[in-house]
Design a protein around this motif. Structure first.
Motif, PDB file in Angstrom:
ATOM      1  N   ARG A 209      20.481  26.662  -5.100  1.00 20.73           N
ATOM      2  CA  ARG A 209      19.552  27.403  -4.248  1.00 20.73           C
ATOM      3  C   ARG A 209      19.653  26.988  -2.780  1.00 20.73           C
ATOM      4  NH1 ARG A 209      16.388  26.858  -9.030  1.00 20.73           N
ATOM      5  NH2 ARG A 209      15.419  24.929  -8.288  1.00 20.73           N
ATOM      6  N   ALA A 210      20.315  25.863  -2.524  1.00 22.90           N
ATOM      7  CA  ALA A 210      20.608  25.427  -1.152  1.00 22.90           C
ATOM      8  C   ALA A 210      22.042  24.929  -1.123  1.00 22.90           C
ATOM      9  CB  ALA A 210      19.648  24.334  -0.707  1.00 22.90           C
ATOM     10  N   HIS A 211      22.648  24.987   0.052  1.00 28.79           N
ATOM     11  CA  HIS A 211      24.046  24.563   0.170  1.00 28.79           C
ATOM     12  C   HIS A 211      24.180  23.076   0.491  1.00 28.79           C
ATOM     13  CE1 HIS A 211      24.233  28.969   0.993  1.00 28.79           C
ATOM     14  NE2 HIS A 211      25.330  28.865   0.266  1.00 28.79           N
ATOM     15  N   ALA A 212      23.201  22.524   1.204  1.00 24.80           N
ATOM     16  CA  ALA A 212      23.346  21.147   1.660  1.00 24.80           C
ATOM     17  C   ALA A 212      21.980  20.482   1.830  1.00 24.80           C
ATOM     18  CB  ALA A 212      24.106  21.107   2.983  1.00 24.80           C
ATOM     19  N   PHE A 213      22.005  19.160   1.885  1.00 24.90           N
ATOM     20  CA  PHE A 213      20.810  18.339   2.072  1.00 24.90           C
ATOM     21  C   PHE A 213      21.097  17.331   3.173  1.00 24.90           C
ATOM     22  CE2 PHE A 213      18.755  14.234   0.624  1.00 24.90           C
ATOM     23  CZ  PHE A 213      17.463  14.554   1.019  1.00 24.90           C
ATOM     24  N   VAL A 214      20.223  17.244   4.167  1.00 25.36           N
ATOM     25  CA  VAL A 214      20.381  16.307   5.279  1.00 25.36           C
ATOM     26  C   VAL A 214      19.354  15.194   5.138  1.00 25.36           C
ATOM     27  CG1 VAL A 214      20.235  16.005   7.776  1.00 25.36           C
ATOM     28  CG2 VAL A 214      21.311  18.060   6.830  1.00 25.36           C
ATOM     29  N   TYR A 215      19.845  13.948   5.115  1.00 23.35           N
ATOM     30  CA  TYR A 215      18.926  12.814   4.975  1.00 23.35           C
ATOM     31  C   TYR A 215      19.641  11.530   5.394  1.00 23.35           C
ATOM     32  CZ  TYR A 215      14.727  10.578   3.097  1.00 23.35           C
ATOM     33  OH  TYR A 215      13.551   9.894   2.960  1.00 23.35           O
TER      34      TYR A 215
ATOM     35  N   LYS B  75      12.269  23.156   3.732  1.00 25.73           N
ATOM     36  CA  LYS B  75      11.625  21.846   3.814  1.00 25.73           C
ATOM     37  C   LYS B  75      10.847  21.547   2.540  1.00 25.73           C
ATOM     38  CE  LYS B  75      11.158  22.496   8.810  1.00 25.73           C
ATOM     39  NZ  LYS B  75      10.347  22.231  10.010  1.00 25.73           N
ATOM     40  N   PHE B  76      10.985  20.294   2.064  1.00 29.67           N
ATOM     41  CA  PHE B  76      10.349  19.894   0.808  1.00 29.67           C
ATOM     42  C   PHE B  76       9.599  18.580   0.982  1.00 29.67           C
ATOM     43  CE2 PHE B  76      13.893  22.637  -0.135  1.00 29.67           C
ATOM     44  CZ  PHE B  76      13.371  23.526  -1.067  1.00 29.67           C
ATOM     45  N   GLU B  77       8.655  18.339   0.089  1.00 28.52           N
ATOM     46  CA  GLU B  77       7.820  17.140   0.168  1.00 28.52           C
ATOM     47  C   GLU B  77       8.579  15.868  -0.189  1.00 28.52           C
ATOM     48  OE1 GLU B  77       4.752  16.606   1.195  1.00 28.52           O
ATOM     49  OE2 GLU B  77       4.377  18.697   1.751  1.00 28.52           O
TER      50      GLU B  77
ATOM     51  N   VAL C 122       0.863  -1.184   0.000  1.00 32.95           N
ATOM     52  CA  VAL C 122       0.000   0.000   0.000  1.00 32.95           C
ATOM     53  C   VAL C 122       0.897   1.231   0.000  1.00 32.95           C
ATOM     54  CG1 VAL C 122      -1.895   1.199   1.145  1.00 32.95           C
ATOM     55  CG2 VAL C 122      -1.729  -1.307   1.299  1.00 32.95           C
ATOM     56  N   ASN C 123       1.113   1.815  -1.167  1.00 33.82           N
ATOM     57  CA  ASN C 123       1.988   2.979  -1.284  1.00 33.82           C
ATOM     58  C   ASN C 123       1.276   4.208  -0.732  1.00 33.82           C
ATOM     59  OD1 ASN C 123       4.384   4.299  -2.071  1.00 33.82           O
ATOM     60  ND2 ASN C 123       3.443   4.999  -3.968  1.00 33.82           N
ATOM     61  N   THR C 124       1.922   4.913   0.203  1.00 38.84           N
ATOM     62  CA  THR C 124       1.267   5.986   0.953  1.00 38.84           C
ATOM     63  C   THR C 124       2.223   7.156   1.123  1.00 38.84           C
ATOM     64  OG1 THR C 124       0.049   4.292   2.190  1.00 38.84           O
ATOM     65  CG2 THR C 124       0.030   6.530   3.091  1.00 38.84           C
ATOM     66  N   GLN C 125       1.724   8.375   0.971  1.00 36.94           N
ATOM     67  CA  GLN C 125       2.540   9.565   1.202  1.00 36.94           C
ATOM     68  C   GLN C 125       3.042   9.593   2.641  1.00 36.94           C
ATOM     69  OE1 GLN C 125       3.332  10.648  -2.033  1.00 36.94           O
ATOM     70  NE2 GLN C 125       3.265  12.658  -1.089  1.00 36.94           N
TER      71      GLN C 125
ATOM     72  N   ALA D 254      18.597  22.020   2.989  1.00 43.64           N
ATOM     73  CA  ALA D 254      17.338  21.437   2.520  1.00 43.64           C
ATOM     74  C   ALA D 254      17.073  20.118   3.242  1.00 43.64           C
ATOM     75  CB  ALA D 254      17.379  21.209   1.018  1.00 43.64           C
ATOM     76  N   THR D 255      15.797  19.862   3.553  1.00 38.90           N
ATOM     77  CA  THR D 255      15.403  18.610   4.187  1.00 38.90           C
ATOM     78  C   THR D 255      14.077  18.137   3.593  1.00 38.90           C
ATOM     79  OG1 THR D 255      14.080  19.604   5.969  1.00 38.90           O
ATOM     80  CG2 THR D 255      16.441  19.359   6.363  1.00 38.90           C
ATOM     81  N   LYS D 256      13.723  16.882   3.905  1.00 38.87           N
ATOM     82  CA  LYS D 256      12.401  16.370   3.556  1.00 38.87           C
ATOM     83  C   LYS D 256      11.489  16.548   4.751  1.00 38.87           C
ATOM     84  CE  LYS D 256       9.776  12.345   2.036  1.00 38.87           C
ATOM     85  NZ  LYS D 256       9.785  10.927   1.644  1.00 38.87           N
ATOM     86  N   LEU D 257      10.362  17.176   4.521  1.00 39.36           N
ATOM     87  CA  LEU D 257       9.415  17.511   5.584  1.00 39.36           C
ATOM     88  C   LEU D 257       8.977  16.275   6.367  1.00 39.36           C
ATOM     89  CD1 LEU D 257       7.571  19.755   6.822  1.00 39.36           C
ATOM     90  CD2 LEU D 257       5.858  19.071   5.121  1.00 39.36           C
ATOM     91  N   GLY D 258       9.022  16.376   7.687  1.00 33.44           N
ATOM     92  CA  GLY D 258       8.489  15.336   8.545  1.00 33.44           C
ATOM     93  C   GLY D 258       9.400  14.151   8.783  1.00 33.44           C
ATOM     94  N   THR D 259      10.651  14.226   8.350  1.00 37.80           N
ATOM     95  CA  THR D 259      11.589  13.126   8.533  1.00 37.80           C
ATOM     96  C   THR D 259      12.538  13.419   9.684  1.00 37.80           C
ATOM     97  OG1 THR D 259      13.206  14.067   6.990  1.00 37.80           O
ATOM     98  CG2 THR D 259      11.505  12.628   6.055  1.00 37.80           C
TER      99      THR D 259
END
Length: 276
Positions: free
Chosen positions: A196-202, A181-183, A89-92, A159-164
């Motif tokens: 447009r951003a310097h770094a991404f955390v994930y 924050k991005f989706e 079940v693929n879910t956002q 930059a990050t992914k929202l809610g993670t």
């Protein structure tokens, strides 16, 4: 094996925690009796697993649109042990816990970090892998940025992914930086690639795969700066279902089925040709 991929994997392997084996796997243990999702699964002949396809190499779309990955293979093995068919079940991500709570699926298997806040809403099985957050950044920063402390300045955009947990970690470790924050992961990484951003955390596994697929485009601080346990989430107050999952995981370690799947998705790269 590609150099960028190997570097990320070495860091991941260093962080991995192996769980001890327990009783024979795929069999019911003896927790308190009572109504359980386990009974529902067996009655309907179907295991419904919730995930978000987009977290390499845990779950992602292949070139034909199917969902593949480490969690998917574990779910297939789980369904075989239960003797039922598997439905994904693929879910956002931002709605994945509510979907579990309303019964859209039986177990959430999507690389979710076990946190105190989430544990107030759901119960977690034993951790099945340990990861951490890492940083992908513009190559020009490699000479001056050697860790998250160096990014904790007002002039940097992260930059990050929202809610993670990457979102949470960026706010905790880089409170002076500007957080965007991005989706999706792809949107966040695009900000770094476009300047447009310097770094991404994930999460390290995702970042290591990204760097392997895009060598030379960005720089990677591959040593994790957090330690996170990932677990499968279920609805609360179902000790029989949780005990079955823990039993299954311990048995998969003991019988080396886990090792085989870990090797397939984290130590080898043949699967890369299956994705876009």
């Amino acid at each position: 094996m590609r150099k960028g991929w190997r570097g990320g994997l070495l860091a991941l392997c260093a962080a991995l925690l192996w769980l001890p084996a327990a009783v024979a796997w795929g069999q019911d243990a003896s927790p308190p009796s009572g109504p359980s999702v386990l009974d529902e699964i067996k009655a309907r002949g179907e295991l419904r697993v919730g995930l978000e396809a987009g977290y390499m190499p845990f779950e992602m779309r292949d070139k034909r649109g199917g969902i593949i990955g480490f969690d998917v293979d574990l779910a297939k093995l789980m369904a075989r042990k239960l003797g039922v068919r598997l439905t994904l079940v693929n879910t956002q991500w931002d709605g994945i816990i509510p979907a579990l709570l309303t019964g859209k699926f039986d177990v959430l298997m999507s690389g979710m970090t076990i946190t105190e806040d989430r544990a107030k809403q759901v119960d977690f099985a034993d951790p099945y892998i340990i990861i951490g957050q890492s940083v992908i950044m513009q190559p020009k920063l490699a000479a001056t940025v050697h860790g998250v402390d160096d990014l904790n300045k007002p002039e940097y955009i992260v930059a990050t992914k929202l809610g993670t947990t990457g979102d949470t970690a960026a706010a905790q470790y880089m409170p002076r930086a500007q957080i965007m924050k991005f989706e999706t992961e792809a949107e966040a990484l695009l900000q770094v690639r476009s300047g447009r951003a310097h770094a991404f955390v994930y999460d390290l596994p995702y970042n290591a795969v990204y760097m392997a697929r895009n060598p030379g485009t960005l720089a990677h601080l591959s040593k994790p700066f957090t330690r996170e346990e990932l677990g499968w989430a279920i609805r609360k107050n179902d000790p029989r279902w949780r005990a079955w999952l823990n039993d299954f995981l311990a048995g998969a370690h003991r019988d080396k089925a886990y090792d085989a799947l870990y090797g397939k998705w984290f130590e080898r790269t043949a699967w890369l040709k299956l994705v876009n």
